[in-house]
Design an enzyme around this catalytic site. Sequence first.
Site, short mmCIF file in Angstrom:
data_model
loop_
_atom_site.label_atom_id
_atom_site.label_comp_id
_atom_site.label_asym_id
_atom_site.label_seq_id
_atom_site.Cartn_x
_atom_site.Cartn_y
_atom_site.Cartn_z
N ARG A 14 -3.64 -18.75 5.03
CA ARG A 14 -5.05 -18.92 4.77
C ARG A 14 -5.57 -18.18 3.51
O ARG A 14 -6.56 -18.49 3.00
CB ARG A 14 -5.85 -18.15 5.90
CG ARG A 14 -5.74 -19.16 7.14
CD ARG A 14 -6.30 -18.42 8.50
NE ARG A 14 -5.07 -17.51 8.83
CZ ARG A 14 -5.17 -16.83 10.02
NH1 ARG A 14 -6.59 -16.76 10.68
NH2 ARG A 14 -4.17 -16.23 10.43
N LYS A 21 1.02 -12.67 1.69
CA LYS A 21 -0.41 -11.99 2.02
C LYS A 21 -0.21 -10.34 1.91
O LYS A 21 -0.99 -9.95 1.15
CB LYS A 21 -0.80 -12.42 3.45
CG LYS A 21 -2.09 -11.75 3.83
CD LYS A 21 -2.92 -12.26 4.81
CE LYS A 21 -1.95 -12.24 6.33
NZ LYS A 21 -2.84 -12.91 7.44
N GLY A 78 5.94 -16.30 15.00
CA GLY A 78 4.68 -15.62 15.59
C GLY A 78 4.87 -14.37 15.88
O GLY A 78 6.13 -13.51 15.78
N THR A 79 3.78 -13.65 15.95
CA THR A 79 3.89 -12.03 16.22
C THR A 79 4.89 -11.31 17.31
O THR A 79 5.34 -10.60 17.07
CB THR A 79 2.65 -11.40 16.17
OG1 THR A 79 1.70 -12.05 17.28
CG2 THR A 79 1.75 -11.57 14.98
N ASP A 103 -1.59 -6.78 7.82
CA ASP A 103 -2.93 -7.21 7.16
C ASP A 103 -4.01 -6.46 7.69
O ASP A 103 -5.24 -7.11 7.30
CB ASP A 103 -2.92 -8.86 7.27
CG ASP A 103 -3.08 -9.17 8.71
OD1 ASP A 103 -3.02 -8.37 9.93
OD2 ASP A 103 -3.25 -10.55 8.98
N ASN A 169 -9.20 -7.90 19.21
CA ASN A 169 -8.06 -7.18 19.14
C ASN A 169 -7.73 -7.11 17.51
O ASN A 169 -7.80 -7.62 16.86
CB ASN A 169 -7.06 -8.04 19.71
CG ASN A 169 -5.58 -7.67 19.09
OD1 ASN A 169 -5.44 -6.24 19.10
ND2 ASN A 169 -4.59 -8.54 19.07
N ARG A 435 -3.47 -0.58 -57.15
CA ARG A 435 -3.88 -1.76 -57.09
C ARG A 435 -4.01 -2.27 -58.64
O ARG A 435 -4.18 -1.41 -59.57
CB ARG A 435 -5.41 -1.76 -56.54
CG ARG A 435 -6.38 -0.80 -57.18
CD ARG A 435 -7.64 -0.32 -56.60
NE ARG A 435 -8.55 0.27 -57.31
CZ ARG A 435 -9.33 1.01 -56.89
NH1 ARG A 435 -9.35 1.26 -55.38
NH2 ARG A 435 -10.29 1.51 -57.64
C1 UD1 Z 1 -3.61 -11.38 14.96
C2 UD1 Z 1 -3.57 -11.09 16.58
C3 UD1 Z 1 -5.00 -11.39 16.94
C4 UD1 Z 1 -5.83 -10.28 16.14
C5 UD1 Z 1 -5.57 -10.02 14.60
C6 UD1 Z 1 -6.09 -8.70 14.02
C7 UD1 Z 1 -1.80 -12.29 17.40
C8 UD1 Z 1 -1.05 -13.61 18.07
N1 UD1 Z 1 -3.09 -12.41 16.92
O1 UD1 Z 1 -3.97 -12.55 14.72
O2 UD1 Z 1 -5.23 -11.19 18.50
O3 UD1 Z 1 -7.31 -10.22 16.56
O4 UD1 Z 1 -4.37 -10.33 14.31
O5 UD1 Z 1 -6.14 -8.89 12.75
O6 UD1 Z 1 -0.85 -11.65 17.12
N2 UD1 Z 1 3.49 -11.87 11.23
C9 UD1 Z 1 4.89 -11.83 11.24
N3 UD1 Z 1 5.74 -12.76 11.98
C10 UD1 Z 1 5.08 -13.92 12.40
C11 UD1 Z 1 3.61 -14.14 12.42
C12 UD1 Z 1 2.94 -13.14 11.61
O7 UD1 Z 1 5.52 -10.73 10.87
O8 UD1 Z 1 6.09 -14.72 12.77
C13 UD1 Z 1 2.91 -10.94 10.47
C14 UD1 Z 1 1.91 -11.46 9.50
O9 UD1 Z 1 2.46 -11.27 8.17
C15 UD1 Z 1 0.60 -10.27 9.48
C16 UD1 Z 1 0.63 -9.98 11.15
O10 UD1 Z 1 1.71 -10.48 11.66
O11 UD1 Z 1 0.87 -9.41 8.71
C17 UD1 Z 1 -0.68 -10.98 11.98
O12 UD1 Z 1 -0.12 -12.42 11.45
P1 UD1 Z 1 -1.42 -13.47 11.53
O13 UD1 Z 1 -1.14 -14.51 11.33
O14 UD1 Z 1 -2.38 -12.88 10.46
O15 UD1 Z 1 -2.46 -12.97 12.80
P2 UD1 Z 1 -4.04 -13.40 13.22
O16 UD1 Z 1 -4.30 -14.81 13.07
O17 UD1 Z 1 -5.01 -12.50 12.15
MG MG Z 2 -4.31 -11.59 10.36
#
Ligand code: UD1
Ligand code: MG
Length: 452
Positions: A14, A21, A78-79, A103, A169, A435
Amino acid sequence: MLSVAILAAGKGTRMKSSIPKVLHKISGKTLLQRVIDSCIELNPDKIFVITGHKSKEVQESVLDNKKIHFVIQDPQLGTGHAIQVLCKEVKKNEGKLLVLNGDVPLIKPNTLKKLLNLHDSKNADISLITTKKINPYGYGRVFLKGDFIERIVEEKDCNTQERLHLLINAGVYCFNWKNLAKIIRSLQSKNKQKEVYLTDTVSLLKTSLSLELEDNGELQGINNRIQLSKCEEIIQNSIKEKHMLNGVTLINKASCSISEEAEIGRDVIIEANTHIRGSTKILSNCIIGPNTFIENSNVGVNCAISNSTVYDSQIMDHIKIGPYSHIRPKSKISSYVKIGNFVEIKNSQLDEESKVNHLSYIGDSIIGKFTNIGAGTITANFDGQKKHQTKIGKNSSIGANTVFVAPINLGESVTTGAGSVITKDSKDNSLVISRTKQVNIENWGRKKPRSN
Ligand code: UD1
Ligand code: MG
């Protein structure tokens, strides 16, 4: 035992950027370094930084610290997946695991301590920070049941009713690592984004606690450039308020920026459009700006710098610079010097009360006390291969439009004739002039133009 995991593997789609990021900066420091710095004060045993997208670049950006260990998550699913990878890689999953989104850069050490205290006092499986946002768009919505968190629903998975829910969250979690490790493999990706969500752990663990805090800006996450600029504004406001309370006047606050490390003395007036960057230190009673940029420099008392740029230099006391001057790195400007309009100084030392008032380039030079450099004087310091020094002794008077072809060593109390090109050294008290003599041919008369 306390371990920290910082999630920094995502791409940051995004942000619409080729830079990962977490490497975007606010007030000169990357988001990731800010998150690292916020947890260092807790004195954790280890800090795991999880990287994936452009992982080399991300790892190289981090300042050296023995506690930091990098863990690679590839692909990034994913996280929750990031923490699955961590649990697999680290054999001993014990003690507390503080998980911080890379972030969410403004989180303060004290807030983290509050979370750890709550977690310890209730012996919880997971404790996380929540807050009520007037506009919760983009965040995971947190639903409680009694004292515990029942579930977290991500923005994209919310139904219309859930979308109106304001408790979100913040992306800051503390886990009982042993209990987390037992359920981490059971996380699934049955959601709109087909990602493994860390937030789903709340329904798999027994005691999930929410630490609800006021939304004071600290919990702002960054997913796009609008949120990046919001965080910049939050930091800048707090820096500027600190300086104003310490006796600094900001004429047009919104148009200025000040780095976190900058030190500014009492009764300094910062005019509009002025930017104080890096480790700059400005002593009292100065007027800085308008339209001025100062980076990594020291400025003494009673200086006035307007419409000018100063990098990596020492500006002593009672000095006037500008308008429209450029002081480049390694310059040392002594007290009571005056540098006027359209003057460039580089790697040079100007001794007390010397003056360079108009349209000059002074590079790799030493200018003695009380010496006056006439308008348009240039030090030709570069022979195409090497830079050379120009030395002009004290009490000298340099005529307008003098060119010094360096290396040159003029003595003290030397006068140069206007328009001279100086290629040889001179002794003290000399008049140096080079000069062509003026020739006046009388009765020369211009021929009349021929008429047809
Ligand atoms: C996430 C939370 C959301 C929360 C928000 C707060 C989840 C599923 N959702 O959403 O509930 O309100 O943060 O800011 O966690 N990252 C990884 N590996 C991955 C994906 C992401 O390390 O596979 C890292 C990203 O670099 C980032 C962080 O995790 O620093 C959060 O990821 P992001 O995609 O921004 O999650 P949000 O949609 O903000
Ligand atoms: Mg985020």
